[in-house]
Design an enzyme around this catalytic site. Structure first.
Site, mmCIF file in Angstrom:
data_model
loop_
_atom_site.group_PDB
_atom_site.id
_atom_site.type_symbol
_atom_site.label_atom_id
_atom_site.label_comp_id
_atom_site.label_asym_id
_atom_site.label_seq_id
_atom_site.Cartn_x
_atom_site.Cartn_y
_atom_site.Cartn_z
ATOM 1 N N HIS A 160 -10.550 -5.731 -2.338
ATOM 2 C CA HIS A 160 -11.607 -5.487 -1.339
ATOM 3 C C HIS A 160 -12.721 -4.768 -2.105
ATOM 4 O O HIS A 160 -12.668 -3.559 -2.320
ATOM 5 C CB HIS A 160 -11.075 -4.625 -0.192
ATOM 6 C CG HIS A 160 -10.066 -5.348 0.647
ATOM 7 N ND1 HIS A 160 -10.387 -6.468 1.387
ATOM 8 C CD2 HIS A 160 -8.740 -5.135 0.853
ATOM 9 C CE1 HIS A 160 -9.317 -6.911 2.023
ATOM 10 N NE2 HIS A 160 -8.304 -6.125 1.715
ATOM 11 N N ASP A 177 -12.575 -9.839 -0.852
ATOM 12 C CA ASP A 177 -13.894 -9.918 -0.215
ATOM 13 C C ASP A 177 -14.810 -8.963 -0.977
ATOM 14 O O ASP A 177 -14.343 -8.021 -1.615
ATOM 15 C CB ASP A 177 -13.891 -9.639 1.303
ATOM 16 C CG ASP A 177 -13.066 -8.454 1.743
ATOM 17 O OD1 ASP A 177 -12.949 -7.478 0.973
ATOM 18 O OD2 ASP A 177 -12.548 -8.477 2.873
ATOM 19 N N ASN A 205 2.013 -5.198 -3.148
ATOM 20 C CA ASN A 205 0.598 -5.484 -2.878
ATOM 21 C C ASN A 205 -0.164 -4.188 -2.592
ATOM 22 O O ASN A 205 0.330 -3.333 -1.840
ATOM 23 C CB ASN A 205 0.537 -6.400 -1.640
ATOM 24 C CG ASN A 205 -0.834 -6.990 -1.377
ATOM 25 O OD1 ASN A 205 -1.437 -7.582 -2.275
ATOM 26 N ND2 ASN A 205 -1.321 -6.843 -0.157
ATOM 27 N N GLU A 255 0.808 -1.235 0.000
ATOM 28 C CA GLU A 255 0.000 0.000 0.000
ATOM 29 C C GLU A 255 0.836 1.279 0.000
ATOM 30 O O GLU A 255 0.592 2.190 0.791
ATOM 31 C CB GLU A 255 -0.968 -0.021 1.197
ATOM 32 C CG GLU A 255 -1.885 -1.234 1.178
ATOM 33 C CD GLU A 255 -2.790 -1.363 2.396
ATOM 34 O OE1 GLU A 255 -2.756 -0.484 3.267
ATOM 35 O OE2 GLU A 255 -3.539 -2.355 2.469
ATOM 36 N N GLU A 303 -6.513 -10.456 -1.321
ATOM 37 C CA GLU A 303 -7.314 -10.207 -0.104
ATOM 38 C C GLU A 303 -8.799 -10.097 -0.451
ATOM 39 O O GLU A 303 -9.527 -9.268 0.105
ATOM 40 C CB GLU A 303 -6.848 -8.919 0.594
ATOM 41 C CG GLU A 303 -5.375 -8.923 0.972
ATOM 42 C CD GLU A 303 -4.925 -7.676 1.729
ATOM 43 O OE1 GLU A 303 -5.774 -6.926 2.234
ATOM 44 O OE2 GLU A 303 -3.701 -7.462 1.815
HETATM 45 O O1 9MR Z 1 -7.360 -8.161 8.612
HETATM 46 C C1 9MR Z 1 -6.499 -7.221 9.220
HETATM 47 C C2 9MR Z 1 -7.153 -6.710 10.481
HETATM 48 O O2 9MR Z 1 -7.283 -7.741 11.429
HETATM 49 C C3 9MR Z 1 -6.344 -5.583 11.038
HETATM 50 O O3 9MR Z 1 -7.045 -5.017 12.121
HETATM 51 C C4 9MR Z 1 -6.110 -4.542 9.978
HETATM 52 C C5 9MR Z 1 -5.302 -3.371 10.480
HETATM 53 O O4 9MR Z 1 -4.936 -2.538 9.450
HETATM 54 O O5 9MR Z 1 -5.447 -5.142 8.890
HETATM 55 C C6 9MR Z 1 -6.221 -6.080 8.280
HETATM 56 O O6 9MR Z 1 -5.670 -6.552 7.086
HETATM 57 C C7 9MR Z 1 -5.376 -5.557 6.116
HETATM 58 C C8 9MR Z 1 -4.194 -6.067 5.324
HETATM 59 O O7 9MR Z 1 -3.140 -6.322 6.199
HETATM 60 C C9 9MR Z 1 -3.787 -5.075 4.260
HETATM 61 N N1 9MR Z 1 -4.893 -4.707 3.410
HETATM 62 C C10 9MR Z 1 -6.106 -4.304 4.077
HETATM 63 C C11 9MR Z 1 -6.519 -5.325 5.125
HETATM 64 C C12 9MR Z 1 -7.816 -4.919 5.799
HETATM 65 O O8 9MR Z 1 -7.652 -3.764 6.560
#
Ligand code: 9MR
Length: 463
Positions: A235, A265, A199, A158, A263
């Site tokens: 997402h 969803d 990513n 990101e 990722e």
């Molecule tokens: O699924 C993850 C969640 O449990 C955490 O609280 C969150 C914090 O930023 O991160 C989530 O996963 C993220 C991933 O690492 C990167 N892309 C976005 C995902 C959803 O926020």
């Protein structure tokens, strides 16, 4: 359970005795053909994100073991989890995820080494020179620990803003544009056997942000910066899968990198209903189709696997139901759509599917229609009807049938459907009434059903 094709008029009567029916009954597919196997048969993987805590939910753990060939730790390999204070590394939770994956014969995707989020304050507060050495040390130590256990890493996560320029994170502000290339070089040295990915999210379709990433990857390939793949988080929102997804994946692949959906969803406003779930199923199918259409798309990972193991409701209040299994770990239409898209010929989870083929000799004039259930779930199903012209072209058609088990039609495409009690009549749309001799066209619908869903007998007439 029978399904026949009937023709009206003298020709049909004359030919009725020559129609041969083939009835194929197929077993329930979800347990027999998990997504991990279907994906593997296509040279891809299907995976899901798991947190260490998820491994305590034994039913969920079993579901992931059955369906996913790859696991991505949701949080356990991030900087705040692995190096909470400088030089002090802890791999307990990451190791738990790896052990759980190994026990289920799953491979592990590493996530993530360099990110602006979930990175402790001590790192964010370092001076530029210190930050650079801390980054290289972090990459060396974490990748070194998981060498041979993690097949691919999201090295940088990101790092782009929505307009396609670099995100103004502490990394960018302190280390400048070069930090991403530096991270990839350190990663290659730390574990030459791992695939190295960039990513990001909102890069799934072609647009300013994905253009920014595309230009970086193109430059990296020209400059010899060691990058092996690009991850597209995906997402997404129901009904909004970018139409350029496949084209976008392909243009990255054409640069000489692998691509992966990392990722996935597809969220909706909750509560869900059958129309939203049907749209979501089409969306999931579309994502799988896009990946399968791109030779270098190596796999698809969903962020969680069931609606009760998802980050969405916590972050987007009033939204959720974003995953292929519901909160009771039951497959949703989205699951069946993925299964079908991955090539399962018999996707159904509750009853049986009937396929009918009609053979006629000599070729009749008029039209014939066949009916196929293409997906089925608790309380509903999707079906496709193929309309074929005989020895002569037709200019319009109507197909009708009577449902025997109380089924109803909720929505349809490529035909105008009217219902009167259990009788359904489908007339061609403005654009698909003309069918050349020997050719066919198809329409489909989503319907409701109860425990039985026998396929009806069809009548096809020309109009
Ligand atoms: O699924 C993850 C969640 O449990 C955490 O609280 C969150 C914090 O930023 O991160 C989530 O996963 C993220 C991933 O690492 C990167 N892309 C976005 C995902 C959803 O926020």
């Amino acid at each position: 359970m029978t399904s026949t094709t009937k023709r009206l008029g003298a020709v049909a009567v004359a030919l009725a005795s020559t129609a041969a029916l083939t009835l194929v009954l197929s077993p329930a597919a979800s347990a027999a053909s998990p997504l991990r196997d279907l994906a593997a048969a296509k040279g891809r993987y299907f995976g899901n994100a798991m947190t260490a805590g998820d491994f305590n939910d034994s039913a969920y753990r079993a579901l992931s073991a059955r369906e996913a060939g790859v696991v991505t730790p949701g949080n356990e390999m991030k900087w705040d989890a692995t190096e909470p204070s400088r030089g002090s590394f802890t791999f307990t939770r990451g190791d738990q995820v790896v052990a759980g994956a190994v026990a289920a014969n799953q491979k592990v995707r590493g996530h993530t080494l360099v990110w602006h989020s979930q990175t402790p304050a001590w790192a964010q507060n370092l001076s530029a020179g210190d930050l650079r050495s801390a980054m290289v040390n972090h990459i060396n130590t974490v990748m070194g620990h998981y060498k041979g256990k993690v097949f691919a890493w999201d090295v940088v996560n990101e790092a782009f803003a929505e307009n396609g320029t670099r995100r103004q994170s502490f990394w960018q502000q302190k280390l400048g544009d070069g930090f991403i290339a530096e991270a990839f070089r350190a990663a290659r040295a730390a574990d030459p056997g791992a695939k190295l990915y960039y990513n990001d999210y909102n890069t799934d379709g072609i647009g300013a942000k994905s253009d920014g990433v595309y230009n970086m990857v193109k430059a990296f390939k020209q400059q010899g910066v060691p990058i092996d793949g690009v991850g597209f988080q995906a997402h997404l929102i129901v009904g909004q899968v970018p139409s350029s997804l496949r084209q976008n994946l392909q243009r990255f692949a054409d640069l000489g990198v692998d691509v992966a959906i990392t990722e996935l969803d597809i969220r909706m406003k909750t509560p869900s209903d059958s129309a939203k779930l049907a749209q979501q199923a089409r969306d999931y199918g579309q994502v799988v189709d896009a990946c399968l259409a791109v030779a270098r798309c190596v796999g698809i990972t969903t962020w969680g696997l069931s609606d009760n193991h998802s980050w969405i409701p916590g972050v987007f209040p009033g939204e959720g139901a974003a995953l292929p299994f519901d909160g009771n770990l039951q497959p949703k239409p989205a699951y069946n759509a993925m299964s079908t898209a991955f090539g399962n010929p018999t996707t159904t989870t509750t009853t049986t599917t009937t396929t009918t083929t009609t053979t006629t000799d000599p070729q009749p004039t008029g039209c014939a229609a066949t009916y196929r259930v293409t997906g089925q779930w608790q309380g509903g199903f999707q079906a496709e009807v193929t309309v074929s012209a005989g020895a002569a072209a037709i200019r319009g058609w109507a197909v009708s049938w009577t449902f025997a088990d109380g089924q109803t039609v909720s929505s349809s495409w490529n035909a105008a459907l009217t219902t009167q009690g259990a009788v359904v009549t489908a007339r061609n749309a403005s654009y698909n009434g003309d069918v050349a001799a020997g050719a066919s066209t198809a329409f489909g619908f989503v319907g409701t059903s109860t425990s039985r869903n026998s396929p009806p007998s069809l009548s096809c007439t020309t109009t």
